[in-house]
Design an enzyme around this catalytic site. Structure first.
Site, mmCIF file in Angstrom:
data_model
loop_
_atom_site.group_PDB
_atom_site.id
_atom_site.type_symbol
_atom_site.label_atom_id
_atom_site.label_comp_id
_atom_site.label_asym_id
_atom_site.label_seq_id
_atom_site.Cartn_x
_atom_site.Cartn_y
_atom_site.Cartn_z
ATOM 1 N N PHE A 135 0.866 -1.186 0.000
ATOM 2 C CA PHE A 135 0.000 0.000 0.000
ATOM 3 C C PHE A 135 0.900 1.233 0.000
ATOM 4 C CE2 PHE A 135 -2.529 3.497 1.517
ATOM 5 C CZ PHE A 135 -3.725 3.315 0.842
ATOM 6 N N ASP A 223 9.353 2.629 1.751
ATOM 7 C CA ASP A 223 8.186 3.384 2.215
ATOM 8 C C ASP A 223 8.054 3.115 3.712
ATOM 9 O OD1 ASP A 223 5.657 4.156 3.004
ATOM 10 O OD2 ASP A 223 4.662 3.479 1.179
ATOM 11 N N LYS A 252 2.670 10.211 8.168
ATOM 12 C CA LYS A 252 1.984 9.763 9.389
ATOM 13 C C LYS A 252 2.575 10.365 10.663
ATOM 14 C CE LYS A 252 -0.254 5.551 7.712
ATOM 15 N NZ LYS A 252 -1.667 5.771 7.949
HETATM 16 C C1 LIG Z 1 2.963 2.394 3.898
HETATM 17 C C2 LIG Z 1 2.082 3.525 3.489
HETATM 18 N N1 LIG Z 1 2.447 4.306 2.476
HETATM 19 C C3 LIG Z 1 1.693 5.341 2.077
HETATM 20 C C4 LIG Z 1 0.502 5.624 2.698
HETATM 21 C C5 LIG Z 1 -0.324 6.783 2.228
HETATM 22 O O1 LIG Z 1 -0.237 7.801 3.158
HETATM 23 P P1 LIG Z 1 -1.287 9.009 3.130
HETATM 24 O O2 LIG Z 1 -2.616 8.446 3.523
HETATM 25 O O3 LIG Z 1 -0.734 10.002 4.118
HETATM 26 O O4 LIG Z 1 -1.297 9.551 1.750
HETATM 27 C C6 LIG Z 1 0.083 4.834 3.758
HETATM 28 C C7 LIG Z 1 -1.214 5.100 4.426
HETATM 29 O O5 LIG Z 1 -1.779 4.279 5.093
HETATM 30 C C8 LIG Z 1 0.888 3.756 4.160
HETATM 31 O O6 LIG Z 1 0.536 2.954 5.186
#
Ligand SMILES: Cc1ncc(COP(=O)(O)O)c(C=O)c1O
Length: 402
Positions: A135, A223, A252
């Site tokens: 994700f 990520d 986050k």
């Molecule tokens: C691993 C990861 N990357 C990217 C995102 C996307 O982040 P945002 O919701 O701040 O765009 C998330 C959101 O849950 C995530 O868990």
């Protein structure tokens, strides 16, 4: 009188499935509802509230900046941005940051950097390898990177240039990196896949990815949007393994509750020049001031240690609940990013029962509960949480048809 749910239905797009509770205030690991209930928060804003709710030092830093200067644009120098970026690099690896507002934007920036790097150093190679179960966000490019039809099908066509491979198979990655017609330029992965149910990639696999990227002149992009900011027992999850990325994305917990994202770019990958990328609000001074305070508190209080210890306490407690006969099949993850695998499809029912018990917990799919509480959670609060989770699982089992 019209309920909040009814007003929301008319006022907001229906993108979220709400739990039936209106949260109005909070402090530490607790939130209060509009009808005066106190709830122990194991969701933590989905891994955002690393220091809990309204941490006084974060509030003071944000308020101080708020009353001095709220926003200026990126046409001018901005000290809070530099202070935040210096702390980010000091916690991870030497490099420069591009600041934005969210995890998806941080990954977008990383994808753009990888593509430009491919143009400059790899004769236009641009394919980015991602993994099944990933994700990476909800923008079109990060949806393409996520590669999950559940999220992307209504919005086809997806942007090209992404190739998704099974988790754990290094040979498949090597084949994609050396593909004759379209060799990949980068590998983008989460050290622990959060949204799909908290699945750690495995140390050997992550080190293997680093090695393959070195051997085939590709970029490793990690990520750490969900895993970062000391949640897994280190500042960043990769530090447990020693597979240092070329690009690392964060969001986050970075702003401690304010919108803030970043990509940290190593010298090797640093190809951005003036005009290449930008964001009106990216690096907003209030969010950066809050983020710098988050770094300072985590460092001073060594909260990565607290995350590891509290995570062990949760794990032992959950394993005890499993031994007592509750349908817990697996406890995955590290530190305070834990996935509780259930052997029955009752995650939503457990979450609802936990809410009735006074605990917020997040159900992912039908068979996983995710715990991502604030890192400041105390031993006693972990015990309260475990007792409520045990009762909630018991209640969901009793209510479910066998
Ligand atoms: C691993 C990861 N990357 C990217 C995102 C996307 O982040 P945002 O919701 O701040 O765009 C998330 C959101 O849950 C995530 O868990």
């Amino acid at each position: 009188m019209e309920s909040l749910a009814e007003r929301e239905r008319r006022a907001l797009c229906a993108t979220y499935r709400r739990n039936p509770v209106n949260l109005v205030s909070g402090g530490g690991c607790w939130v209060e509802t509009d009808d005066g209930r106190r709830l122990l928060d194991l969701v933590g804003g989905i891994a955002v509230n690393v220091l809990g709710h309204c941490h006084p030092e974060v509030v003071a830093a944000a308020q101080g900046q708020l009353s001095r200067l709220m926003h200026t644009s990126n046409l001018y120098y901005n000290l809070p941005q530099v202070e935040l970026a210096e702390r980010l690099a000091a916690s991870a690896f030497s490099g420069r940051a591009f600041l934005c507002n969210s995890g998806a934007e941080a990954n977008e920036a990383a994808i753009k950097i990888a593509r430009k790097w491919g143009q400059r150093h790899r004769e236009g190679a641009h394919t980015i390898i991602t993994l099944e179960g990933a994700f990476h966000g909800r923008t079109l490019a990060t949806l393409a990177a996520t590669g999950n039809a559940h999220y992307s099908a209504p919005f086809e066509p997806m942007p090209p240039g992404f190739r998704q491979l099974p988790r754990g198979e290094l040979a498949a990655v090597e084949a994609a990196l050396t593909d004759r017609t379209s060799p990949a330029v980068a590998v983008l992965v989460e050290p622990i896949q959060g949204e799909s149910g908290v699945f750690p990639l495995g140390e050997g696999y992550l080190r293997g990815l680093r090695d393959l990227c070195d051997r085939h002149d590709a970029l490793l992009i990690l990520d750490e949007v969900q895993t970062g900011m000391a949640r897994t027992g280190n500042w960043w999850a990769y530090q447990e393994v020693g597979a240092v990325p070329d690009l690392m994305t964060s969001a986050k917990g970075l702003g401690g509750g304010l919108p803030l994202g970043a990509v940290l770019v190593s010298e090797r990958a640093d190809v951005l020049e003036a005009g290449d990328h930008g964001s009106t609000f990216g690096g907003n001074p209030v969010a950066c001031a809050a983020g710098a305070a988050v770094f300072d508190v985590i460092r001073r209080d060594r909260l990565w240690e607290r995350a590891a210890t509290a995570g062990d306490q949760f794990r032992e407690g959950l394993e005890g609940l499993a031994r007592s006969g509750l349908p817990i099949s697996q406890v995955r993850g590290r530190g305070l990013l834990l996935g509780v695998g259930l052997s029955r499809p009752i995650a939503a029912e457990v979450s609802a029962a936990a809410l009735a018990q006074g605990v917020l917990v997040n159900a992912i799919g039908k068979e996983t509960l995710r715990l991502a509480p604030p890192l400041v959670i105390s031993d006693d609060e972990v015990e309260v949480a475990l007792e409520a989770l045990g009762s909630a699982i018991g209640a969901a089992v009793a209510a479910a048809p066998a």
